[in-house]
Design a protein around this motif. Sequence first.
Motif, short mmCIF file in Angstrom:
data_model
loop_
_atom_site.label_atom_id
_atom_site.label_comp_id
_atom_site.label_asym_id
_atom_site.label_seq_id
_atom_site.Cartn_x
_atom_site.Cartn_y
_atom_site.Cartn_z
N GLN A 64 29.39 -71.67 -91.37
CA GLN A 64 29.12 -70.24 -91.32
C GLN A 64 28.79 -69.78 -89.91
O GLN A 64 29.22 -68.70 -89.47
CB GLN A 64 27.98 -69.89 -92.28
N LEU A 65 28.07 -70.61 -89.16
CA LEU A 65 27.75 -70.26 -87.77
C LEU A 65 29.03 -70.21 -86.92
O LEU A 65 29.23 -69.27 -86.15
CB LEU A 65 26.77 -71.27 -87.18
N LEU A 66 29.88 -71.21 -87.06
CA LEU A 66 31.10 -71.25 -86.26
C LEU A 66 32.05 -70.13 -86.63
O LEU A 66 32.76 -69.60 -85.77
CB LEU A 66 31.80 -72.61 -86.43
N ASN A 67 32.06 -69.74 -87.89
CA ASN A 67 32.89 -68.61 -88.31
C ASN A 67 32.46 -67.31 -87.65
O ASN A 67 33.26 -66.40 -87.44
CB ASN A 67 32.84 -68.46 -89.84
N LYS A 68 31.18 -67.23 -87.32
CA LYS A 68 30.64 -66.04 -86.65
C LYS A 68 30.62 -66.19 -85.13
O LYS A 68 30.02 -65.37 -84.44
CB LYS A 68 29.22 -65.77 -87.14
N SER A 69 31.25 -67.27 -84.65
CA SER A 69 31.28 -67.57 -83.20
C SER A 69 29.88 -67.79 -82.64
O SER A 69 29.62 -67.51 -81.47
CB SER A 69 31.98 -66.43 -82.43
N GLU A 70 28.99 -68.28 -83.46
CA GLU A 70 27.64 -68.66 -83.02
C GLU A 70 27.60 -70.17 -82.83
O GLU A 70 27.81 -70.93 -83.78
CB GLU A 70 26.59 -68.24 -84.05
N ILE A 71 27.38 -70.61 -81.60
CA ILE A 71 27.40 -72.04 -81.28
C ILE A 71 25.97 -72.53 -81.11
O ILE A 71 25.29 -72.13 -80.14
CB ILE A 71 28.21 -72.32 -80.00
N PRO A 72 25.46 -73.39 -81.99
CA PRO A 72 24.10 -73.91 -81.84
C PRO A 72 24.08 -75.15 -80.94
O PRO A 72 25.13 -75.73 -80.61
CB PRO A 72 23.72 -74.28 -83.27
N ASN A 73 22.90 -75.54 -80.51
CA ASN A 73 22.71 -76.80 -79.79
C ASN A 73 22.79 -77.94 -80.80
O ASN A 73 21.95 -78.03 -81.71
CB ASN A 73 21.36 -76.83 -79.08
N HIS A 88 38.11 -73.62 -78.69
CA HIS A 88 39.03 -72.52 -78.99
C HIS A 88 38.30 -71.32 -79.58
O HIS A 88 38.74 -70.18 -79.41
CB HIS A 88 40.14 -73.00 -79.93
N ILE A 89 37.18 -71.56 -80.26
CA ILE A 89 36.36 -70.44 -80.71
C ILE A 89 35.80 -69.69 -79.51
O ILE A 89 35.80 -68.46 -79.46
CB ILE A 89 35.22 -70.95 -81.62
N CYS A 90 35.33 -70.45 -78.52
CA CYS A 90 34.81 -69.83 -77.29
C CYS A 90 35.91 -69.03 -76.58
O CYS A 90 35.66 -67.97 -76.02
CB CYS A 90 34.25 -70.90 -76.35
N LYS A 91 37.12 -69.55 -76.61
CA LYS A 91 38.21 -68.92 -75.88
C LYS A 91 38.77 -67.70 -76.59
O LYS A 91 39.04 -66.66 -75.96
CB LYS A 91 39.33 -69.95 -75.68
N ASN A 92 38.93 -67.78 -77.90
CA ASN A 92 39.68 -66.76 -78.62
C ASN A 92 38.83 -65.76 -79.39
O ASN A 92 39.27 -64.64 -79.64
CB ASN A 92 40.64 -67.43 -79.61
N LYS A 103 32.96 -63.66 -73.78
CA LYS A 103 31.52 -63.75 -73.56
C LYS A 103 31.01 -65.19 -73.54
O LYS A 103 29.82 -65.42 -73.36
CB LYS A 103 30.78 -62.97 -74.65
N MET A 104 31.90 -66.16 -73.75
CA MET A 104 31.47 -67.56 -73.73
C MET A 104 32.42 -68.40 -72.90
O MET A 104 33.64 -68.25 -72.98
CB MET A 104 31.39 -68.12 -75.17
N ARG A 105 31.87 -69.27 -72.10
CA ARG A 105 32.62 -70.26 -71.35
C ARG A 105 32.43 -71.61 -72.00
O ARG A 105 31.38 -71.88 -72.59
CB ARG A 105 32.13 -70.35 -69.90
N PRO A 144 42.92 -80.60 -83.85
CA PRO A 144 42.98 -79.25 -84.42
C PRO A 144 42.37 -78.22 -83.48
O PRO A 144 41.57 -78.55 -82.61
CB PRO A 144 42.15 -79.37 -85.71
N THR A 145 42.76 -76.97 -83.66
CA THR A 145 42.21 -75.87 -82.87
C THR A 145 41.48 -74.86 -83.73
O THR A 145 40.86 -73.94 -83.19
CB THR A 145 43.34 -75.17 -82.10
#
Length: 530
Positions: free
Chosen positions: A135-144, A164-168, A173-175, A114-115
């Motif tokens: 909720q974090l991923l929905n806000k494009s917040e990536i935790p450790n 794909h969250i990082c890309k789109n 601002k995220m690689r 899935p993407t």
Amino acid sequence: MNDNIISCPICSKEFSSAVIESHVSKCLFLNESTSNESAVPLKDESFGRKYIKLSNKKTKQGDSGSLKRKSISMESSFTNTDNQISKTSFEDNPEKQVKKGKDDHVPLAERMRPTTLSGYVGQSHILGPSTVLYQLLNKSEIPNIILWGPPGCGKTSLANVIAHICKNKSNGKMRYVKLSAAMAGVNEVKEVITIASNELKFNRRTVIFMDEIHRFNKAQQDVFLPHVESGIVTLIGATTENPSFSLNSALLSRCRVIVLEKLSILNLISILKKAVSSLEGSVFHSSKKLEDSEQIPKFIIDEPTIEWLAGTCDGDARIALGGLELAIQCKVPKEEEFLESGPVTITLDDIKESLKKTHMLYDKKGEQHYDMISALHKSVRASDENASLYWLTRMILGGEDPVYIARRLVRMACEDIGLEDPKALGIAVHTMHGCKMIGMPECDVLLTQCTTYLARAPKSRLMEDALRAAQRTVADHKGPQPTVPLHLRNAPTKLMKNLGYAQGYNMRHKDASGLNYLPEGLENINFFNC
């Protein structure tokens, strides 16, 4: 015109004063030169240091790491026609979308990744709408995070969603960098971190996905520590091993452990139906006529077959998709042949032939190893002979060493049965010797007989409790340990006899001898009545 030409102090090439600043920044940042490069300032001044790359790069001699940097380069090319930025870095496209086009060489399990969060199946306990991670991923917040779960449960698929969250959704601002500890080493990780540190200067964060992170030993895992703590990189690790044992405790304290479970049968049915649909097939329902379909399918598979496959693969989606793909490859004709012959039917026998045997998860050196033997021991202790036989069978079919099982049965005979049935120890020891002599598969009956005997035997933990009480007495004693009484000491020499060693000793029973056999202060202790 010549007054506006300035020589670059890094590569000694000449550029106009309008673009020299961006070029020098590039040279310092990448530590490599470019040939035949003509840089033209962008029309929009807000783009600052951005430039147009009009030629290929040539690697500077002596830069041993430049070849590796090409695969993880952060450069972006810009077109001057409409000031649109065309990003071409590896991190912005970590895995080419295998669903676009017909990449028949790509395994079905990989094509079905899935993407989006909405396309992810299963693991509702960590990705439900009310969960923190969702909720974090929905806000494009990536935790450790450390993703821990059995094979085929969706760890890499979740990482693919994050990619794909990082890309789109991060607006550039995220690689996202994907590595595998099975192939990459510490040097590769250091290179990625060095580039991430430079990217951070331009307000661009880096997310590193390290698959099979448990393959790094604890010393190698230290490479992540200072950079995760300082926020230079965000780490996503995936492992099938228990992080408590396989990962550095310092690294664990900086990451949130996310536990993924085996996929349920309903989850697997949903995944398999999506796979059938993506392959232009049709799942046959008894209540639905085939004529109702909008187009003629390439193949037909009935729902009971899908359900059987989902229930056979032990919660592993990769096994389920692999079995389905193999059956389809064998039965479904090529495109030109399909136009003549029409759809084919994939039966339960076809699926069984593609699997040959059911898939059973068992890791002889990992978490399953200890969980299974613990379940066996506790079932024997509870005198549940059916549960004992079940866990024993799971271990045998999983390929566990029969001598290891027999050794643990010897321990159970002493720890949980003891003097209530002294024969149990002898039976367990003979079973262990028998397993050593004849091995598998013949010794399976020996293990079954011994396990059943121990489960049915009367239970007593007297030996275990008495030993632990004695250990506590010795460990909790304040001050120096008491000396051996003189009358209990050995007296092989005349000097020792003159000092009183063994004086007054007799061989009568303790009640008739008049002697104390415990040190002073412990004369009345009773370990068997604690």
